[in-house]
Design a protein around this motif. Structure first.
Motif, PDB file in Angstrom:
ATOM      1  N   PRO A   1       0.618  -1.153  -0.053  1.00  0.00           N
ATOM      2  CA  PRO A   1       0.070  -0.122   0.146  1.00  0.00           C
ATOM      3  C   PRO A   1       1.021   1.187   0.041  1.00  0.00           C
ATOM      4  O   PRO A   1       0.375   2.490  -0.114  1.00  0.00           O
ATOM      5  N   ASN A   2       2.165   1.173   0.253  1.00  0.00           N
ATOM      6  CA  ASN A   2       2.990   2.501   0.393  1.00  0.00           C
ATOM      7  C   ASN A   2       3.625   2.384  -1.083  1.00  0.00           C
ATOM      8  O   ASN A   2       4.407   1.553  -1.593  1.00  0.00           O
ATOM      9  N   PRO A   3       3.113   3.432  -1.776  1.00  0.00           N
ATOM     10  CA  PRO A   3       3.613   3.506  -3.280  1.00  0.00           C
ATOM     11  C   PRO A   3       5.099   3.710  -3.333  1.00  0.00           C
ATOM     12  O   PRO A   3       5.562   3.407  -4.702  1.00  0.00           O
ATOM     13  N   THR A   4       5.934   3.902  -2.143  1.00  0.00           N
ATOM     14  CA  THR A   4       7.186   4.035  -2.527  1.00  0.00           C
ATOM     15  C   THR A   4       7.982   2.861  -2.322  1.00  0.00           C
ATOM     16  O   THR A   4       9.132   2.704  -2.417  1.00  0.00           O
TER      17      THR A   4
ATOM     18  N   ALA B   1      15.969  -0.910   3.850  1.00  0.00           N
ATOM     19  CA  ALA B   1      16.389   0.130   2.994  1.00  0.00           C
ATOM     20  C   ALA B   1      15.489   1.313   2.865  1.00  0.00           C
ATOM     21  O   ALA B   1      14.261   0.987   2.621  1.00  0.00           O
ATOM     22  N   ALA B   2      15.907   2.496   2.943  1.00  0.00           N
ATOM     23  CA  ALA B   2      14.991   3.725   2.720  1.00  0.00           C
ATOM     24  C   ALA B   2      14.760   3.638   1.405  1.00  0.00           C
ATOM     25  O   ALA B   2      15.780   3.850   0.492  1.00  0.00           O
ATOM     26  N   PRO B   3      13.583   3.897   1.024  1.00  0.00           N
ATOM     27  CA  PRO B   3      13.359   4.390  -0.509  1.00  0.00           C
ATOM     28  C   PRO B   3      13.786   5.870  -0.778  1.00  0.00           C
ATOM     29  O   PRO B   3      14.024   6.622  -0.145  1.00  0.00           O
ATOM     30  N   THR B   4      14.340   5.888  -2.233  1.00  0.00           N
ATOM     31  CA  THR B   4      14.726   7.197  -2.511  1.00  0.00           C
ATOM     32  C   THR B   4      13.506   8.211  -2.851  1.00  0.00           C
ATOM     33  O   THR B   4      12.389   7.941  -2.871  1.00  0.00           O
ATOM     34  N   ALA B   5      13.809   9.336  -2.741  1.00  0.00           N
ATOM     35  CA  ALA B   5      12.651  10.348  -2.703  1.00  0.00           C
ATOM     36  C   ALA B   5      11.727  10.225  -3.957  1.00  0.00           C
ATOM     37  O   ALA B   5      12.556  10.172  -5.026  1.00  0.00           O
ATOM     38  N   ALA B   6      10.487  10.545  -4.157  1.00  0.00           N
ATOM     39  CA  ALA B   6       9.806  10.406  -5.088  1.00  0.00           C
ATOM     40  C   ALA B   6      10.134  11.590  -6.180  1.00  0.00           C
ATOM     41  O   ALA B   6      10.563  12.876  -5.549  1.00  0.00           O
ATOM     42  N   PRO B   7       9.868  11.608  -7.373  1.00  0.00           N
ATOM     43  CA  PRO B   7      10.172  12.626  -8.184  1.00  0.00           C
ATOM     44  C   PRO B   7       9.219  13.804  -7.760  1.00  0.00           C
ATOM     45  O   PRO B   7       7.952  13.584  -7.411  1.00  0.00           O
ATOM     46  N   THR B   8       9.680  15.131  -8.352  1.00  0.00           N
ATOM     47  CA  THR B   8       9.189  16.186  -7.829  1.00  0.00           C
ATOM     48  C   THR B   8       8.012  16.729  -8.796  1.00  0.00           C
ATOM     49  O   THR B   8       7.199  17.534  -8.636  1.00  0.00           O
TER      50      THR B   8
ATOM     51  N   PHE C   1       4.069   4.978 -12.468  1.00  0.00           N
ATOM     52  CA  PHE C   1       3.563   4.493 -11.001  1.00  0.00           C
ATOM     53  C   PHE C   1       4.796   5.153  -9.905  1.00  0.00           C
ATOM     54  O   PHE C   1       6.018   4.432 -10.123  1.00  0.00           O
ATOM     55  N   THR C   2       4.398   5.585  -8.985  1.00  0.00           N
ATOM     56  CA  THR C   2       5.409   6.014  -8.018  1.00  0.00           C
ATOM     57  C   THR C   2       5.968   5.046  -7.277  1.00  0.00           C
ATOM     58  O   THR C   2       7.311   5.131  -6.754  1.00  0.00           O
ATOM     59  N   ALA C   3       5.220   3.861  -7.206  1.00  0.00           N
ATOM     60  CA  ALA C   3       6.344   2.626  -6.640  1.00  0.00           C
ATOM     61  C   ALA C   3       7.458   2.313  -7.229  1.00  0.00           C
ATOM     62  O   ALA C   3       8.161   1.523  -6.888  1.00  0.00           O
ATOM     63  N   ILE C   4       7.583   2.735  -8.607  1.00  0.00           N
ATOM     64  CA  ILE C   4       8.725   2.455  -9.239  1.00  0.00           C
ATOM     65  C   ILE C   4       9.421   3.619  -9.753  1.00  0.00           C
ATOM     66  O   ILE C   4      10.715   3.612  -9.348  1.00  0.00           O
ATOM     67  N   SER C   5       8.912   4.910 -10.080  1.00  0.00           N
ATOM     68  CA  SER C   5       9.605   5.973 -10.001  1.00  0.00           C
ATOM     69  C   SER C   5      10.338   6.396  -8.955  1.00  0.00           C
ATOM     70  O   SER C   5      11.271   7.284  -9.002  1.00  0.00           O
ATOM     71  N   GLY C   6       9.847   6.168  -7.800  1.00  0.00           N
ATOM     72  CA  GLY C   6      10.402   6.782  -6.462  1.00  0.00           C
ATOM     73  C   GLY C   6      11.312   5.490  -5.872  1.00  0.00           C
ATOM     74  O   GLY C   6      11.696   5.820  -4.789  1.00  0.00           O
ATOM     75  N   ASN C   7      11.762   4.596  -6.534  1.00  0.00           N
ATOM     76  CA  ASN C   7      12.593   3.628  -5.955  1.00  0.00           C
ATOM     77  C   ASN C   7      13.679   3.074  -7.173  1.00  0.00           C
ATOM     78  O   ASN C   7      13.370   2.666  -8.171  1.00  0.00           O
ATOM     79  N   LYS C   8      14.970   3.646  -6.855  1.00  0.00           N
ATOM     80  CA  LYS C   8      15.886   3.520  -7.708  1.00  0.00           C
ATOM     81  C   LYS C   8      16.357   2.026  -8.277  1.00  0.00           C
ATOM     82  O   LYS C   8      16.489   1.785  -9.443  1.00  0.00           O
ATOM     83  N   SER C   9      16.110   0.992  -7.393  1.00  0.00           N
ATOM     84  CA  SER C   9      16.406  -0.235  -7.728  1.00  0.00           C
ATOM     85  C   SER C   9      15.328  -0.612  -8.736  1.00  0.00           C
ATOM     86  O   SER C   9      15.538  -1.616  -9.625  1.00  0.00           O
ATOM     87  N   ARG C  10      14.124  -0.126  -8.677  1.00  0.00           N
ATOM     88  CA  ARG C  10      12.923  -0.621  -9.618  1.00  0.00           C
ATOM     89  C   ARG C  10      12.908   0.339 -10.714  1.00  0.00           C
ATOM     90  O   ARG C  10      12.871  -0.449 -12.014  1.00  0.00           O
ATOM     91  N   CYS C  11      13.158   1.221 -10.788  1.00  0.00           N
ATOM     92  CA  CYS C  11      13.124   2.127 -11.917  1.00  0.00           C
ATOM     93  C   CYS C  11      14.363   2.083 -12.807  1.00  0.00           C
ATOM     94  O   CYS C  11      14.241   2.263 -14.232  1.00  0.00           O
ATOM     95  N   ALA C  12      15.349   1.385 -12.468  1.00  0.00           N
ATOM     96  CA  ALA C  12      16.474   0.823 -13.169  1.00  0.00           C
ATOM     97  C   ALA C  12      16.361  -0.176 -13.968  1.00  0.00           C
ATOM     98  O   ALA C  12      16.897  -0.527 -15.075  1.00  0.00           O
ATOM     99  N   ASN C  13      14.945  -0.826 -13.847  1.00  0.00           N
ATOM    100  CA  ASN C  13      14.341  -1.894 -14.929  1.00  0.00           C
ATOM    101  C   ASN C  13      13.929  -0.924 -16.197  1.00  0.00           C
ATOM    102  O   ASN C  13      13.817  -1.825 -17.332  1.00  0.00           O
ATOM    103  N   ILE C  14      13.655   0.101 -16.242  1.00  0.00           N
ATOM    104  CA  ILE C  14      13.355   0.929 -17.473  1.00  0.00           C
ATOM    105  C   ILE C  14      14.674   1.554 -17.956  1.00  0.00           C
ATOM    106  O   ILE C  14      15.557   2.128 -17.566  1.00  0.00           O
ATOM    107  N   THR C  15      15.003   0.857 -19.398  1.00  0.00           N
ATOM    108  CA  THR C  15      16.436   1.197 -19.934  1.00  0.00           C
ATOM    109  C   THR C  15      16.198   1.822 -21.442  1.00  0.00           C
ATOM    110  O   THR C  15      14.914   1.610 -21.857  1.00  0.00           O
ATOM    111  N   ASN C  16      17.178   1.888 -22.034  1.00  0.00           N
ATOM    112  CA  ASN C  16      16.974   2.211 -23.658  1.00  0.00           C
ATOM    113  C   ASN C  16      16.838   0.912 -24.474  1.00  0.00           C
ATOM    114  O   ASN C  16      17.100  -0.168 -23.977  1.00  0.00           O
ATOM    115  N   LEU C  17      16.781   0.861 -25.662  1.00  0.00           N
ATOM    116  CA  LEU C  17      16.466  -0.182 -26.649  1.00  0.00           C
ATOM    117  C   LEU C  17      17.732  -0.884 -26.646  1.00  0.00           C
ATOM    118  O   LEU C  17      17.882  -1.995 -27.136  1.00  0.00           O
ATOM    119  N   ALA C  18      18.974   0.248 -26.876  1.00  0.00           N
ATOM    120  CA  ALA C  18      20.378  -0.717 -27.369  1.00  0.00           C
ATOM    121  C   ALA C  18      20.687  -1.641 -26.354  1.00  0.00           C
ATOM    122  O   ALA C  18      21.295  -2.577 -26.683  1.00  0.00           O
TER     123      ALA C  18
END
Length: 547
Positions: free
Chosen positions: A244-247, A256-263, A413-430
């Motif tokens: 239930p915690n979006p971060t 581990a403390a989650p990183t700050a959510a995007p502004t 989704f803030t549970a992804i954008s606000g967590n560095k380990s999870r948003c690292a799953n978003i990457t370029n096509l190369a």
């Protein structure tokens, strides 16, 4: 209303006797009303008179208590859950088990969670299947005897059955086009995914399906009929619940403390996140896919792609693999459709703005199930960037183009954008790797996805990119869905669009003609992997391809 009781007249009768007679008549009248009301609200459930194994049907109920919940069973095996409305009725999607005996009778029952019978109905297991389809158990061991059933084969059709290409049996369809025959898996069958196929005598493929080859499994399927009498309801698999915690990161160390959510502030307030539905029922004939790849193109109506001289590669895929001919998008413009694909609804998004959503989503479910995901966004600069768009660059195959956030649902989704380990799953096509994750969501740039580029640009991109998947070892027991976010018309809200299902053993030129949406694609992934249904996926129809 006539009660059949003759009342004495007042003349010459005792007032006491007259009062008694009137009271008796009133009592009978009241009892009649109660009986009539009870008859109209008898608890009952209903289902189609006939269905095939693995068929998706609807079971309805009336006369239950307001808000009453319970389970729906097939021959005493739990299939799904139900919840009655305030008026005591329900309508629930129900998948007939793939082990249901062909040309027999099955019983569907509504029960309480403790197993007490509420209501029951029956259906005939017949062969109302238009396309030749095989039904096998989900799993069996080398050397086991299983039952292979078929439907939609045509009256009296004969052929052979194979396991991984090796001949091991024969079948003859009945007048209704169905059959059910024993089939012994060779003791030398390799553990993993096995493919059972029905072929003509000349070995031309008619139908195919898969099952898991495991160890220490029961020796025959379908399972023996349950012993009559009270039964114990198997414990339901608990639904996978997103934090239930979006971060919160469901896969990270909880200390581990989650990183700050995007502004970046959202441009509009999204609706409340939907709760996950009940766990998906057994996956029936869907394989437990090793990998699911989703490739999304932009803004083209079905009629502008199918048969188009500008899309020769896509049309060659239509001839080689499977096409959904009645697939529609949810809305206009783009972003609501991307969100719907992974969250079961647009979450209140009605434009292409910047949104930070706290809703449950497929990425959360995949993490919580122990699987992995990647989002390959062509032109994305990485480092958890939340920018709305980027400059045009060359990134992998195809033409140079720009990345846009509205086509990247994971970052919303803030549970992804606000967590560095999870948003690292978003990457370029190369950096694309077909073996990197179980679920891979791929979005070309604004030129290669046909948004700003031509149909030919998108066709050329797919011709260069898709073989990276289909020629890799990861393609085995996997599926690629090629779809569009929306069309150019308003059919069903978002237009009539092309959606392809690409698997190693797809029946060439297969057409899935039922009505589907992006929710169907979401449901298919959730059902294959036993995940809870999100939002509208619960009532969507699974994509029916011979995977």
């Amino acid at each position: 209303m006539s009660t059949g009781l003759s009342l004495p007249t007042a003349r010459g009768r005792s007032p006491r006797l007259l009062k008694f007679a009137i009271a008796a008549a009133a009592t009978i009248l009241a009892m009649s009303v109660v009986l009539n009301v009870s008859a109209s609200t008898t608890t009952r459930i209903s289902a189609p008179a006939m269905a095939a194994p693995d068929a998706h049907v609807t079971v309805s109920g009336v006369g239950l208590r307001s808000g009453q919940t319970g389970v729906l069973t097939y021959n005493n095996v739990v299939v799904t859950h139900f919840g009655a409305s305030g008026s005591g009725s329900f309508s629930a999607p129900f998948i007939v088990p793939d082990w249901a005996q062909m040309d027999g009778t099955g019983r569907i029952a509504a029960k309480t969670a403790s197993g007490a019978l509420i209501a029951t109905t029956s259906l005939t297991i017949g062969a109302k299947v238009k396309v030749a389809t095989l039904y096998v158990p989900d799993e069996a061991a080398p050397g086991a005897k299983i039952m292979v059933a078929g439907a939609g084969f045509g009256s009296g059709r004969t052929g052979i059955l194979t396991i991984n290409g090796l001949k091991d049996g024969k079948f003859t369809a009945s007048k209704t086009g169905s059959f059910s025959v024993p089939f012994v898996l060779p003791k030398t069958t390799t553990l993993g995914t096995g493919r059972i196929s029905a072929k003509t005598a000349s070995k031309s493929l008619i139908a195919t399906t898969t099952l898991k080859i495991g160890i220490a499994m029961p020796g025959s399927v379908p399972p023996p009929p349950p012993t009559p009498g009270p039964t114990t309801i198997p414990t339901a698999v608990p639904p996978v619940v997103s934090s239930p915690n979006p971060t919160a990161d469901p896969t990270a160390n909880p200390t581990a403390a989650p990183t700050a959510a995007p502004t970046a502030a959202p441009t509009a307030a999204p609706t409340a996140a939907p709760t996950s539905g009940p766990p998906a029922p057994p996956s029936a004939s869907l394989p437990n896919f090793s990998h699911v790849y989703v490739i999304v193109f932009e803004n083209k109506e079905y009629s502008s792609i199918v048969g188009s001289s500008q899309a020769p590669y896509i049309n060659s895929l239509i001839a080689q693999y499977g096409l959904a001919t009645n697939f529609t998008a949810e809305a206009h413009p783009s972003e609501p459709n991307y969100i719907a694909m992974v969250a079961g609804s647009p979450q209140g998004v009605t434009d292409d703005g910047v949104y930070n959503l706290g809703a449950a989503n497929l990425f959360d479910q995949i993490d919580a199930s122990g699987r992995t995901w990647r989002a390959y966004q062509q032109g994305y600069q990485g480092n958890c960037s939340t920018v709305s768009s980027s400059s045009a660059i060359v990134d992998g195959v195809g033409k140079a183009g720009s990345y846009v956030r509205k086509h990247d649902p994971a970052i919303s989704f803030t549970a992804i954008s606000g967590n560095k380990s999870r948003c690292a799953n978003i990457t370029n096509l190369a950096s694309f790797d077909p073996a990197a994750a179980n679920f891979e969501f791929i979005t070309p740039n604004m030129i290669n996805d046909m948004h700003d580029g031509s149909i030919a640009d998108g066709d050329n991109f797919l011709k260069a990119f898709l073989p990276k998947i289909t020629t890799s070892s990861s393609f085995a027991n996997s599926v690629v869905f090629v779809t569009f976010d929306e069309g150019s018309s308003n059919v069903n809200g978002g237009g009539h669009i092309v959606t392809l299902a690409i698997t190693p053993h797809m029946t060439a030129g297969f057409k899935a003609t039922a009505a589907y949406t992006h929710y169907s694609m979401l449901r298919t992934v959730e059902q294959a992997w036993g995940l809870p249904y999100l939002g509208n996926a619960a009532s969507a129809t699974c994509l029916a391809f011979p995977y």
